[in-house]
Each structure stands twice: as structure tokens, then as C-alpha cells.
Design a protein around this motif. Structure first.
Motif, PDB file in Angstrom:
ATOM      1  N   THR A   1       0.777   3.823  -3.034  1.00  0.00           N
ATOM      2  CA  THR A   1       0.334   5.181  -2.744  1.00  0.00           C
ATOM      3  C   THR A   1       1.393   6.183  -3.192  1.00  0.00           C
ATOM      4  OG1 THR A   1      -1.063   4.464  -0.905  1.00  0.00           O
ATOM      5  CG2 THR A   1      -0.410   6.784  -0.931  1.00  0.00           C
TER       6      THR A   1
ATOM      7  N   THR B   1       0.830   8.937  -5.991  1.00  0.00           N
ATOM      8  CA  THR B   1       1.058  10.326  -5.572  1.00  0.00           C
ATOM      9  C   THR B   1       1.966  11.019  -6.574  1.00  0.00           C
ATOM     10  OG1 THR B   1       0.743   9.805  -3.241  1.00  0.00           O
ATOM     11  CG2 THR B   1       1.992  11.797  -3.741  1.00  0.00           C
TER      12      THR B   1
ATOM     13  N   ASP C   1       0.826  -1.204   0.000  1.00  0.00           N
ATOM     14  CA  ASP C   1       0.000   0.000   0.000  1.00  0.00           C
ATOM     15  C   ASP C   1       0.864   1.260   0.000  1.00  0.00           C
ATOM     16  OD1 ASP C   1      -2.389   1.671   0.324  1.00  0.00           O
ATOM     17  OD2 ASP C   1      -1.691   1.927   2.384  1.00  0.00           O
TER      18      ASP C   1
ATOM     19  N   THR D   1      -4.181  14.552  -4.946  1.00  0.00           N
ATOM     20  CA  THR D   1      -3.666  13.402  -4.203  1.00  0.00           C
ATOM     21  C   THR D   1      -4.463  12.159  -4.583  1.00  0.00           C
ATOM     22  OG1 THR D   1      -5.202  13.662  -2.347  1.00  0.00           O
ATOM     23  CG2 THR D   1      -3.109  14.914  -2.236  1.00  0.00           C
ATOM     24  N   PRO D   2      -3.944  10.973  -4.283  1.00  0.00           N
ATOM     25  CA  PRO D   2      -4.734   9.761  -4.546  1.00  0.00           C
ATOM     26  C   PRO D   2      -6.093   9.789  -3.838  1.00  0.00           C
ATOM     27  CG  PRO D   2      -2.455   9.167  -4.169  1.00  0.00           C
ATOM     28  CD  PRO D   2      -2.574  10.630  -3.850  1.00  0.00           C
ATOM     29  N   GLU D   3      -6.148  10.343  -2.627  1.00  0.00           N
ATOM     30  CA  GLU D   3      -7.413  10.426  -1.897  1.00  0.00           C
ATOM     31  C   GLU D   3      -8.384  11.366  -2.613  1.00  0.00           C
ATOM     32  OE1 GLU D   3      -4.394  10.946  -0.449  1.00  0.00           O
ATOM     33  OE2 GLU D   3      -4.213   9.062   0.668  1.00  0.00           O
TER      34      GLU D   3
END
Length: 141
Positions: A19, A23, A15, A32-34
């Protein structure tokens, strides 16, 4: 027990690397990935509540509110008060947000294809099923 035999360690290690990879890919777009998760869920035409969004991206509502505020400042997300419940807001992608989603989708798809290139379609499906089982084991913890 050896660290590399612990499932939690292997999942976490993967992860973190994935991530970081995503990113780096999204950085030039100032996302951002979020935030990509939110952009991917939202649409310009269909209203989504903050609660629905939080459930879709598996984040608590407080975190989602902060993320929405950030995307709203960037003019990517529009927040409109719900006519039936004044405490609630409907979320939509702005025109800028839809344009960004359209631009990012092939980039994110290519990045996904890159990180999964060593897996067959069957292995990828099996991985998704196994991760879902692991997630179900800890979902309510």
C-alpha cells in the motif's frame, strides 16, 4: 508461536508495504490506491451504482460515498440520479477521469509487475488462489 510464522502478520506486513509503495507511485497524480480502485472499476459509458461499486472494491457503502464525493470534487467521477430510483445514483467516470485512468493504467501495471517480479506466473496464480481461500475463511466474520 513466532510472529513470522503467523499468516495474518505476514499478510498484513505485506499489505502495508505494498500500500505504501502504490501510494508513493500514485501520489503525483493526487490519487490514493483506494481511489484508483474506484477509477479502475468505473467507466465513462456504463453506469455503476454505489452498491455495485462498494461490492467491487470490497468496502462499505458509507466509505464509498465519501470516496466518491472526493473524486467528484476533483471532477473525476460524475454522479447522476437514477431515473427509476431517486434515492440511488449512477456513477460514471468523467472525461477527466477516463483520461486519468488511461494515463494510470500502464503505471499501475508496471508497479504491479515490479512487486511481483520475483514470482513466476504459476506462483502468482497460486498466490491469488491461496489469498482467495484465506479471504473466504474470514469474509463473513
Amino acid at each position: 508461536m513466532e510472529l513470522n510464522n503467523l499468516t495474518g502478520f505476514l499478510v498484513h506486513r505485506t499489505d502495508v508495504k505494498m500500500t505504501n509503495f502504490f501510494t508513493k507511485i500514485l501520489k503525483q497524480y493526487e490519487v490514493t490506491p483506494e481511489q484508483w480502485g474506484i477509477i479502475n472499476v468505473l467507466d465513462a459509458e456504463r453506469a455503476t451504482s454505489q452498491k455495485e461499486l462498494a461490492e467491487a472494491i470490497d468496502r462499505d457503502q458509507t466509505t464509498v460515498v465519501r470516496m466518491i464525493y472526493s473524486l467528484e470534487k476533483k471532477e473525476i467521477v460524475r454522479r447522476i440520479q437514477n431515473d427509476f430510483d431517486k434515492r440511488s445514483h449512477n456513477l460514471f467516470l468523467s472525461d477527466k477521469g477516463m483520461s486519468l485512468k488511461t494515463k494510470l493504467l500502464p503505471i499501475v501495471t508496471a508497479a504491479h509487475d515490479h512487486v511481483t517480479k520475483n514470482l513466476s506466473k504459476d506462483e502468482l496464480q497460486q498466490l491469488h488462489e491461496l489469498l482467495s481461500k484465506l479471504y473466504s475463511s474470514v469474509k463473513e466474520e
